[in-house]
Design an enzyme around this catalytic site. Sequence first.
Site, PDB file in Angstrom:
ATOM      1  N   TYR A   1       0.834  -1.125   0.103  1.00 40.42           N
ATOM      2  CA  TYR A   1       0.032  -0.064  -0.064  1.00 40.42           C
ATOM      3  C   TYR A   1       0.843   1.142  -0.018  1.00 40.42           C
ATOM      4  O   TYR A   1       1.641   1.381   0.768  1.00 40.42           O
ATOM      5  CB  TYR A   1      -0.782  -0.055   1.343  1.00 40.42           C
TER       6      TYR A   1
ATOM      7  N   ASP B   1       9.272   2.671  -0.273  1.00 48.12           N
ATOM      8  CA  ASP B   1       8.138   3.318   0.631  1.00 48.12           C
ATOM      9  C   ASP B   1       8.365   2.683   2.165  1.00 48.12           C
ATOM     10  O   ASP B   1       8.063   1.799   2.433  1.00 48.12           O
ATOM     11  CB  ASP B   1       6.681   2.923   0.116  1.00 48.12           C
TER      12      ASP B   1
ATOM     13  N   LYS C   1       4.411   8.345   9.128  1.00 51.61           N
ATOM     14  CA  LYS C   1       3.917   7.869  10.686  1.00 51.61           C
ATOM     15  C   LYS C   1       5.029   8.402  11.622  1.00 51.61           C
ATOM     16  O   LYS C   1       4.907   9.391  12.065  1.00 51.61           O
ATOM     17  CB  LYS C   1       3.858   6.434  10.445  1.00 51.61           C
TER      18      LYS C   1
HETATM   19  C1  LIG Z   1       0.334   4.455   6.066  1.00 49.09           C
HETATM   20  C2  LIG Z   1       1.149   4.182   4.592  1.00 49.09           C
HETATM   21  C3  LIG Z   1       1.242   5.275   3.600  1.00 49.09           C
HETATM   22  C4  LIG Z   1      -0.083   6.100   3.592  1.00 49.09           C
HETATM   23  O1  LIG Z   1       0.262   7.053   4.285  1.00 49.09           O
HETATM   24  P1  LIG Z   1      -1.029   8.207   4.913  1.00 49.09           P
HETATM   25  O2  LIG Z   1      -0.263   8.992   5.777  1.00 49.09           O
HETATM   26  O3  LIG Z   1      -1.888   7.345   5.478  1.00 49.09           O
HETATM   27  O4  LIG Z   1      -1.447   8.899   3.689  1.00 49.09           O
HETATM   28  C5  LIG Z   1       1.898   4.833   2.498  1.00 49.09           C
HETATM   29  N1  LIG Z   1       2.654   3.969   2.506  1.00 49.09           N
HETATM   30  C6  LIG Z   1       2.856   2.942   3.333  1.00 49.09           C
HETATM   31  C7  LIG Z   1       3.848   1.902   3.389  1.00 49.09           C
HETATM   32  C8  LIG Z   1       1.910   3.081   4.688  1.00 49.09           C
HETATM   33  O5  LIG Z   1       2.298   2.272   5.638  1.00 49.09           O
END
Ligand SMILES: *Cc1c(COP(=O)(O)O)cnc(C)c1O
Length: 432
Positions: A142, A237, A270
């Site tokens: 994601y 990511d 995060k």
């Molecule tokens: C949470 C997450 C996102 C999206 O971040 P948001 O702040 O919720 O938009 C993108 N990539 C990864 C791997 C994530 O865990």
Amino acid sequence: MSTNEQLFERAQKVIPGGVNSPVRAFRAVGGTPRFIARAEGAYVVDAEGKRYVDYIGSWGPMILGHGHPAVLEAVLKAARDGFSFGAPTEREIDLAEEIIRHVPSVEQVRLVSSGTEACMSAIRLARAATGRSRLIKFEGCYHGHADALLVKAGSGLATFGHPTSAGVPAEVVQHTTVLDYNDIEQLEQAFATQGSELACVIIEPIAGNMNFVRSSVAFMKRLRELCHQHGALLIMDEVMTGFRVALGGAQSLYAQQIPGFAPDISVFGKVIGGGMPLAAFGASRRIMAQLAPLGPAYQAGTLSGNPVATACGLATLHEISRPGFHAALGARTREVMAALKSEADAAAIPLTVDSEGGLFGFFFADRLPHDYTTAVAVDKERFNRFFHAMLDGGVYLAPALYEAGFVSAAHGPAEIEHTRLAARAAFSALNA
Ligand SMILES: *Cc1c(COP(=O)(O)O)cnc(C)c1O
């Protein structure tokens, strides 16, 4: 005092599904979402006053637990100085320097407000830097909810992806190829046919959005080589893994095993916001020079680098860069997993567990998964019953089996023992 039930009814009248982010609605597990009134340390407290050991930690940011005194102090002080200016501040430089200090592959960063925004911008940056359009992502990873990334695999290898959301036109995802995680052969075939059109490959190095699945060292090594050979950029990511699985992120772990390993672009979120809306993407100075105002790739944000958010993030990074922080967090997390595993064994329930730093996954299966298909091939009914039994026992796990779990520095022996006893009761209820 309103009950969770009453609040959920009220919420559903004015907010679609009663929530502002779908997984909070408990659709996967059934039942009524808990409305959280406050949190402290390793605990969240719901609207009815019930306390839970919190293994969500706001889905990752709360690595120090809730209300850490130094972070709270920094936020209060920053708030008194002003909420937002729309002009540069010194704290943005401090935070950028701090991120760069811990992540050697990054020479410059741009701060944004969400992981979605950061991933979307990283893709635009990769396309601008390469002059190409196509991107590869992996099923089960994601990267936020930008159009081009809400895609699942089409039928057969290397076909165009299909949107996974209504409202995303097929034309918008026609440049996205979706492959299976950890499948080297498929990756090689995709590069053989599409290599010269590829702007980038985006990957969660340890996937935390299909429970917890590591990309193998062999896969990561081959991916790095193929990107180099074909002039495509590798985007890691690390919104979930960054500053959580290790101070230098998952990339630092792969760099220990693959000589010279580094991604081209990194995405963070995060933990770097410590619970405030803050995320970032970064790369070499050469790549970052594509961004406005230096270069032709436009990217902007009214609240980007927000002074209260950066204060929260900086104070958080300051605490977690103390020597031994991640080693201790990793040990704590392994203890939580060991407690689940030993209670499952005692109840003769098949369970496998894995963790890295403060991120974990557990599966009602005999073997660890290696891709999306194996990650979701578990007994969903069993997970849901376990989830609710744990919730009744005062332990708040992610309300879906597709999600990883999060341990904070505030989780101590008392919380682990509480978790063990709740798990014992939950596993025996599964057998009843
Ligand atoms: C949470 C997450 C996102 C999206 O971040 P948001 O702040 O919720 O938009 C993108 N990539 C990864 C791997 C994530 O865990």
